[in-house]
Motif scaffolding. Sequence first.
Motif, short mmCIF file in Angstrom:
data_model
loop_
_atom_site.label_atom_id
_atom_site.label_comp_id
_atom_site.label_asym_id
_atom_site.label_seq_id
_atom_site.Cartn_x
_atom_site.Cartn_y
_atom_site.Cartn_z
N ALA A 55 -10.68 0.41 0.00
CA ALA A 55 -11.27 0.23 -1.33
C ALA A 55 -12.67 -0.35 -1.21
O ALA A 55 -13.61 0.06 -1.89
CB ALA A 55 -10.38 -0.69 -2.17
N ILE B 92 -12.56 -0.57 -10.79
CA ILE B 92 -12.76 0.32 -9.65
C ILE B 92 -11.84 -0.06 -8.50
O ILE B 92 -11.20 0.79 -7.87
CB ILE B 92 -14.24 0.26 -9.19
N VAL C 132 0.84 -1.20 0.00
CA VAL C 132 0.00 0.00 0.00
C VAL C 132 0.88 1.25 0.00
O VAL C 132 0.64 2.20 -0.74
CB VAL C 132 -0.95 -0.02 1.21
N VAL D 8 -7.74 8.71 1.54
CA VAL D 8 -7.37 7.41 2.10
C VAL D 8 -5.99 7.47 2.73
O VAL D 8 -5.65 6.65 3.57
CB VAL D 8 -7.41 6.26 1.06
N GLN D 9 -5.21 8.46 2.33
CA GLN D 9 -3.88 8.55 2.91
C GLN D 9 -3.85 9.52 4.08
O GLN D 9 -2.78 9.88 4.56
CB GLN D 9 -2.87 8.96 1.84
N PHE E 167 -14.21 6.79 -10.44
CA PHE E 167 -15.23 6.27 -9.53
C PHE E 167 -16.56 6.91 -9.89
O PHE E 167 -16.59 8.04 -10.39
CB PHE E 167 -14.87 6.60 -8.08
N GLN F 29 -9.02 -1.72 -8.80
CA GLN F 29 -7.66 -1.41 -9.23
C GLN F 29 -7.34 0.06 -9.04
O GLN F 29 -6.27 0.42 -8.58
CB GLN F 29 -7.51 -1.75 -10.72
N ALA F 30 -8.31 0.91 -9.43
CA ALA F 30 -8.10 2.35 -9.30
C ALA F 30 -7.86 2.70 -7.84
O ALA F 30 -6.94 3.46 -7.51
CB ALA F 30 -9.31 3.11 -9.84
N ALA F 31 -8.65 2.12 -6.95
CA ALA F 31 -8.52 2.44 -5.53
C ALA F 31 -7.16 1.96 -5.00
O ALA F 31 -6.45 2.71 -4.34
CB ALA F 31 -9.66 1.81 -4.74
N TYR F 32 -6.80 0.72 -5.33
CA TYR F 32 -5.50 0.22 -4.88
C TYR F 32 -4.38 1.07 -5.45
O TYR F 32 -3.41 1.37 -4.76
CB TYR F 32 -5.30 -1.24 -5.33
N GLY F 33 -4.51 1.44 -6.72
CA GLY F 33 -3.48 2.23 -7.38
C GLY F 33 -3.27 3.57 -6.71
O GLY F 33 -2.21 4.19 -6.85
N LEU F 34 -4.29 4.06 -6.00
CA LEU F 34 -4.16 5.35 -5.31
C LEU F 34 -3.73 5.16 -3.87
O LEU F 34 -3.79 6.08 -3.07
CB LEU F 34 -5.49 6.10 -5.36
N GLY F 35 -3.31 3.95 -3.54
CA GLY F 35 -2.79 3.72 -2.20
C GLY F 35 -3.85 3.40 -1.18
O GLY F 35 -3.62 3.57 0.01
N ALA F 36 -5.03 2.96 -1.64
CA ALA F 36 -6.05 2.56 -0.69
C ALA F 36 -5.74 1.15 -0.19
O ALA F 36 -5.22 0.33 -0.94
CB ALA F 36 -7.43 2.58 -1.33
N THR F 37 -6.04 0.90 1.08
CA THR F 37 -5.92 -0.46 1.57
C THR F 37 -7.13 -1.24 1.08
O THR F 37 -8.08 -0.66 0.57
CB THR F 37 -5.90 -0.50 3.10
N PHE G 297 -4.54 3.80 -15.69
CA PHE G 297 -4.87 2.56 -16.39
C PHE G 297 -5.28 2.80 -17.84
O PHE G 297 -5.48 3.93 -18.28
CB PHE G 297 -5.99 1.83 -15.64
N GLN H 30 -15.48 2.42 -1.99
CA GLN H 30 -15.86 2.32 -3.41
C GLN H 30 -16.74 1.12 -3.70
O GLN H 30 -17.82 1.24 -4.25
CB GLN H 30 -14.60 2.27 -4.29
N PHE I 232 -10.04 11.36 -3.50
CA PHE I 232 -10.06 10.02 -2.91
C PHE I 232 -8.68 9.60 -2.38
O PHE I 232 -8.54 9.16 -1.24
CB PHE I 232 -10.56 8.99 -3.92
N ARG J 104 1.46 4.35 -2.84
CA ARG J 104 1.30 5.77 -2.51
C ARG J 104 2.44 6.58 -3.07
O ARG J 104 2.30 7.77 -3.34
CB ARG J 104 1.22 5.94 -0.98
N ASN K 38 -11.00 4.92 -15.65
CA ASN K 38 -11.82 4.22 -14.65
C ASN K 38 -12.14 5.12 -13.46
O ASN K 38 -11.79 4.81 -12.34
CB ASN K 38 -11.13 2.94 -14.18
#
Lengths: 260, 332
Positions: free
Chosen positions: B230, B216, A92, A122-123, A108, B218-226, A102, B234, A118, A96, A106
Amino acid sequence: MATTHNIDTRGSAPALEAHNLSVFYAANQAVKNVSLVVPTHKVVALIGPSGCGKSTLLRCFNRMNDLVLDARIEGEVLFHGQNLYDREIDPVEVRRRIGMVFQKPNPFPKSVYDNTAFGPRVQGYHGDMDALVEDSLRAAALWEEVSDRLGDSAYTLSGGQQQRLCIARTLAVKPEVVLMDEPASALDPVATQKIEDLIWELKQRYTIVIVTHNMQQAARISDYTAFLYMGELIEYGSTDTIFTNPTEERTEAYVTGRFG
Amino acid sequence: MKRFQGQRADAASTEGEERRPGNDRPPAARDRRPRRPPSPTAPFATSDSPWRVRRRRIAGLGFHLLCALSAVVGVVALAVLLTEVFAEGLGELDIAFLTSFASRIPERAGIKGALAGSLWMLALTAAISFPLGVGAAIYLEEYAPKSWITRAIQTNIANLAGVPSIVYGLLGLALFVRMLALGRSVLAGALTLSLLILPVIILASQEAIRAVPDSIRQAAYGLGATRWQALRMQVLPMALPGILTGTILALSRAVGETAPLIMIGALSFVAFTPRGPLDQFTVLPLQIFNWVSRPQEEFRQLAAGAIIVLLAVLLLMNAAAILLRNRHQQRV
């Protein structure tokens, strides 16, 4: 194997280094013993025919392959000298620092604002969120188009705008490296042009690794190009060299459109 | 048959394109087509005699009618049932009917106890089955390793959804009423009904979670979400309308259940409303069953009245489910 590296990284420290990197999906080896250096604040393009392992390689750089069942990775990826695959490294945290855009936009199913916010949320970002959102949207060259509709659903944007929103969203978490997996392949030529201009801008502040199917695009936007074939890194060098005077015959065949 | 050939000629002259939908000849043959005269192998040229064509058409029409008839039988049966119930029970419906307890004297009898029991049952069942069902669905979809154990659990859940409700009643009697010594309480009933509808809730929730596109996550994980971020921020919000729809439909099944509650010994004559989850209770379907089984005509009318109330509750719940689903479809 005779992998040719004629890359000159003088003057810029390496941002990412892959050493003998191999990726297996179950019994199938998708990336074979690849070593390459990504210099800081440069654009590196990964090219090669479909299924050559370029996307898989890209996803190794921020441990997105961890999410794929049965994926196994050997070798190491160094980021500031630290192996991303060390046991104590939290994937994780890696994501960050190393963001990803992608192939298909994609966003949200939320507002433009919430999409951009977002990552920082989350950070645990505690600063001025409005300012951060604006900065990020400006950095992605989207602010002018969406400043009066931040509350609208991201789905109301055009495909090109959505992809720039995805880039803005990635920039909002202030990564050092941005990985892009064919970011323009789902877009029309005008939107593609905007994304390419944007990449040109972004490399002042970010290191960018981009996978592309489009060789003209690779030639236009990248400083260095890596050609992959069947999971192997065939040749890696400055984009000029790869496109005008490649060492390997297969590279020449591919960039001149004789196969792939 | 002549008509068919005519159509074909028309189509060929107006379209003239080799890329006609339904043209199933291999590409090579397609490319050579313009040079050929109207081919004897064209799909309509070799068709059967007119008599056979007519027979085929009659068979098709017959099947069409048969299906229509099946649909009509269902609708008519329902209509007859409803008319009968409404004709008999509509007269019973007034405030007193809703606010009086059951009684030996038909004029004074009402459904207060049963309605309160049903609402208690509904609330407790929802409170128990929703978190358990959604939790199980999340685990199975997002966390569980894809192993044979997971597959076995998955298969079992699908099978459990088809187990007769009386069997759940037996389980409830043994487990909750006797072993956990909850007695014939609302809680025992709610736990039993929760078991009954859990498989349905789990399957519906899994479906809803699976429908959230992987991009969705993937996007969340890619932004550093646990994983949890995610999921919470989401995936679950996107899956929620589907989850709620499934839960409401499952609950409306629970509200109509009678057999398992008889099994665990719910009362059929109750002159009080439950004060807490450990009180005894009855529910609307049981009250209806009780009234219908009496010989006097008046009690049958009471039963019809109670049926109308039960139907109203169920229709309201289904309407809520449909509303949620529509809102979901509009958003995506």
